[in-house]
Design an enzyme around this catalytic site. Structure first.
Site, PDB file in Angstrom:
ATOM      1  N   SER A  57       0.817  -1.210   0.000  1.00 65.44           N
ATOM      2  CA  SER A  57       0.000   0.000   0.000  1.00 65.44           C
ATOM      3  C   SER A  57       0.850   1.259   0.000  1.00 65.44           C
ATOM      4  O   SER A  57       0.373   2.327  -0.395  1.00 65.44           O
ATOM      5  CB  SER A  57      -0.887   0.027   1.252  1.00 65.44           C
TER       6      SER A  57
ATOM      7  N   HIS B 247      -1.212  -2.384  -7.144  1.00 59.16           N
ATOM      8  CA  HIS B 247      -1.921  -2.128  -5.890  1.00 59.16           C
ATOM      9  C   HIS B 247      -3.419  -2.249  -6.095  1.00 59.16           C
ATOM     10  O   HIS B 247      -4.066  -1.342  -6.621  1.00 59.16           O
ATOM     11  CB  HIS B 247      -1.540  -0.734  -5.356  1.00 59.16           C
TER      12      HIS B 247
ATOM     13  N   GLU C 208      -3.637   0.496  -8.912  1.00 61.69           N
ATOM     14  CA  GLU C 208      -2.545   1.439  -9.155  1.00 61.69           C
ATOM     15  C   GLU C 208      -1.331   0.630  -9.630  1.00 61.69           C
ATOM     16  O   GLU C 208      -0.888  -0.289  -8.938  1.00 61.69           O
ATOM     17  CB  GLU C 208      -2.194   2.207  -7.878  1.00 61.69           C
TER      18      GLU C 208
ATOM     19  N   ASN D 236      -3.849   6.209  -1.213  1.00 64.10           N
ATOM     20  CA  ASN D 236      -3.572   6.225   0.229  1.00 64.10           C
ATOM     21  C   ASN D 236      -2.904   7.520   0.685  1.00 64.10           C
ATOM     22  O   ASN D 236      -3.084   7.935   1.835  1.00 64.10           O
ATOM     23  CB  ASN D 236      -2.748   5.004   0.631  1.00 64.10           C
TER      24      ASN D 236
HETATM   25  N1  LIG Z   1      -6.159  -4.541   3.808  1.00 65.11           N
HETATM   26  C1  LIG Z   1      -6.284  -3.689   2.792  1.00 65.11           C
HETATM   27  O1  LIG Z   1      -7.270  -2.951   2.704  1.00 65.11           O
HETATM   28  C2  LIG Z   1      -5.223  -3.626   1.721  1.00 65.11           C
HETATM   29  C3  LIG Z   1      -5.554  -3.038   0.482  1.00 65.11           C
HETATM   30  C4  LIG Z   1      -4.594  -3.004  -0.541  1.00 65.11           C
HETATM   31  C5  LIG Z   1      -3.321  -3.527  -0.297  1.00 65.11           C
HETATM   32  N2  LIG Z   1      -3.025  -4.074   0.914  1.00 65.11           N
HETATM   33  C6  LIG Z   1      -1.676  -4.610   1.114  1.00 65.11           C
HETATM   34  O2  LIG Z   1      -1.740  -6.021   0.910  1.00 65.11           O
HETATM   35  C7  LIG Z   1      -0.752  -6.648   1.734  1.00 65.11           C
HETATM   36  C8  LIG Z   1      -1.410  -7.688   2.617  1.00 65.11           C
HETATM   37  O3  LIG Z   1      -2.394  -7.056   3.420  1.00 65.11           O
HETATM   38  P1  LIG Z   1      -3.672  -7.846   3.998  1.00 65.11           P
HETATM   39  O4  LIG Z   1      -4.690  -6.819   4.307  1.00 65.11           O
HETATM   40  O5  LIG Z   1      -4.015  -9.001   3.133  1.00 65.11           O
HETATM   41  O6  LIG Z   1      -3.059  -8.364   5.393  1.00 65.11           O
HETATM   42  P2  LIG Z   1      -3.506  -9.615   6.291  1.00 65.11           P
HETATM   43  O7  LIG Z   1      -3.086  -9.278   7.680  1.00 65.11           O
HETATM   44  O8  LIG Z   1      -4.918 -10.009   6.037  1.00 65.11           O
HETATM   45  O9  LIG Z   1      -2.585 -10.804   5.701  1.00 65.11           O
HETATM   46  C9  LIG Z   1      -1.183 -10.770   5.803  1.00 65.11           C
HETATM   47  C10 LIG Z   1      -0.594 -12.048   5.241  1.00 65.11           C
HETATM   48  O10 LIG Z   1       0.831 -11.975   5.423  1.00 65.11           O
HETATM   49  C11 LIG Z   1       1.279 -13.197   5.978  1.00 65.11           C
HETATM   50  N3  LIG Z   1       2.491 -12.941   6.749  1.00 65.11           N
HETATM   51  C12 LIG Z   1       2.599 -12.331   7.953  1.00 65.11           C
HETATM   52  N4  LIG Z   1       3.888 -12.284   8.339  1.00 65.11           N
HETATM   53  C13 LIG Z   1       4.599 -12.900   7.361  1.00 65.11           C
HETATM   54  C14 LIG Z   1       5.975 -13.205   7.202  1.00 65.11           C
HETATM   55  N5  LIG Z   1       6.865 -12.841   8.135  1.00 65.11           N
HETATM   56  N6  LIG Z   1       6.346 -13.846   6.052  1.00 65.11           N
HETATM   57  C15 LIG Z   1       5.450 -14.199   5.107  1.00 65.11           C
HETATM   58  N7  LIG Z   1       4.126 -13.954   5.231  1.00 65.11           N
HETATM   59  C16 LIG Z   1       3.718 -13.315   6.338  1.00 65.11           C
HETATM   60  C17 LIG Z   1       0.121 -13.657   6.858  1.00 65.11           C
HETATM   61  O11 LIG Z   1       0.228 -15.038   7.118  1.00 65.11           O
HETATM   62  C18 LIG Z   1      -1.072 -13.314   5.944  1.00 65.11           C
HETATM   63  O12 LIG Z   1      -1.250 -14.340   4.960  1.00 65.11           O
HETATM   64  C19 LIG Z   1      -0.038  -5.527   2.515  1.00 65.11           C
HETATM   65  O13 LIG Z   1       1.117  -5.139   1.814  1.00 65.11           O
HETATM   66  C20 LIG Z   1      -1.083  -4.414   2.488  1.00 65.11           C
HETATM   67  O14 LIG Z   1      -0.513  -3.135   2.621  1.00 65.11           O
HETATM   68  C21 LIG Z   1      -3.954  -4.161   1.928  1.00 65.11           C
END
Ligand SMILES: NC(=O)c1ccc[n+]([C@@H]2O[C@H](COP(=O)([O-])OP(=O)(O)OC[C@H]3O[C@@H](n4cnc5c(N)ncnc54)[C@H](O)[C@@H]3O)[C@@H](O)[C@H]2O)c1
Length: 285
Positions: free
Chosen positions: A120, A141, A153, A191
């Site tokens: 993000s 993104h 994005e 963001n």
């Molecule tokens: N939540 C949102 O609204 C959103 C929107 C767009 C982008 N993102 C981005 O997407 C990515 C994931 O976010 P999310 O919301 O799915 O988070 P989440 O907390 O739902 O999932 C995180 C994932 O990362 C894994 N993880 C945690 N620590 C780890 C490690 N040390 N090594 C490997 N895997 C590991 C977890 O097991 C899980 O599968 C982030 O970069 C976030 O910024 C999130």
């Protein structure tokens, strides 16, 4: 350009599962890699359940559902991504974790594969430079929930080739999304503009101007937003939101990006929003 066929997805959290569904719906083969096979299988099971609901509601044909499910597999072995054409990393918003994963991935997947991140806010260039193919690394993104949200994005680090950006853009468009290209700068477009608003909403409740419910009601009714700032923070995840604000603050030193204390305390308390059942609001689990 649509010679990408197989998509690898790293991470089985909120975004990883959404990305798998989006890619499979668009006709790509998708393989999700989680650190544990159980987590990867649970993600696919949750996706299947979600699709079954859509079939029940008459929004998705049964044979279409079966085809989508048939295109998604799950693994805990990074090596299973060897023949992917595009890998989208979507693990926790932590630069060190992502850098380690990119350098590992680089040694595993085929030389022509494009490595993308769903970060993000974090600097995509740092992930590119952790690999031996910085010209084949970019950001894609997606927004949450990925199957429903229209925007992607496409983030261009200084090192990305035009071919890489064109292939990532074509992928997003093939997934039915609107793609915008943006420089590799913290928060990209959305963001960078959204998070000062979300952060200031929490600040407003901290100083007692109005209740969180009333602030949400005000922003929905007054601005025609589909959800208020607190519901949105809970949807994004408060840990992810805090990581986004910290990355924005680290880049710009703008006080609007300095995370307010309540947010940091709620993360410390494990109240991460919908994904833990409790955030600014409570969610039945
Ligand atoms: N939540 C949102 O609204 C959103 C929107 C767009 C982008 N993102 C981005 O997407 C990515 C994931 O976010 P999310 O919301 O799915 O988070 P989440 O907390 O739902 O999932 C995180 C994932 O990362 C894994 N993880 C945690 N620590 C780890 C490690 N040390 N090594 C490997 N895997 C590991 C977890 O097991 C899980 O599968 C982030 O970069 C976030 O910024 C999130």
């Amino acid at each position: 350009m649509s010679d990408l066929k197989k998509i690898g997805i790293l991470g089985s959290g909120i975004m990883g599962s959404g990305l798998a569904e989006v890619a499979a719906r668009a006709g790509y083969t998708a393989i999700v890699r989680s650190r544990s096979q159980d987590a990867a299988d649970a993600m696919v099971a949750a996706m299947v359940k979600g699709l079954a609901k859509q079939v029940e509601r008459g929004k998705l044909a049964e044979d279409e559902r079966d085809a989508i499910v048939g295109r998604v597999s799950a693994t805990s072995n990074l090596g299973d991504l060897v023949d992917c054409d595009l890998i989208i990393e979507s693990v926790v918003e932590d630069l060190d974790v992502k850098k380690t994963l990119f350098s590992e991935l680089d040694t595993v997947v085929k030389p022509t594969a494009i490595l993308a991140t769903n970060t993000s806010t974090l600097p995509v260039i740092e992930l590119a430079m952790a690999t031996s193919r910085p010209d084949q690394v970019c950001g894609v993104h997606f927004f949450n929930p990925a199957p429903a949200m229209k925007l992607v994005e496409i983030v261009r680090p200084l090192t990305a080739s035009d071919d890489t950006i064109a292939a990532a853009t074509a992928f997003a468009v093939a997934c039915g999304k609107d793609a915008v290209e943006v420089k590799d700068q913290a928060g990209f477009i959305v963001n960078a503009l959204l998070f000062p608003y979300l952060n200031n909403a929490v600040r407003m409740s901290e100083v007692g101007v109005a209740s969180i419910a009333d602030i949400d009601t005000a922003m929905k009714g007054g601005c025609n937003f589909p959800m208020g700032p607190f519901a949105l923070l809970d949807l994004v995840g408060l840990d992810t939101s805090l990581a986004i604000l910290d990355a924005l603050y680290a880049e710009f030193r703008d006080p609007n990006y300095a995370a307010v204390p309540t947010l940091r305390r709620m993360v410390a308390a494990g109240r991460l929003g919908r994904k833990t059942g409790q955030g600014f609001f409570d969610y039945a689990r």
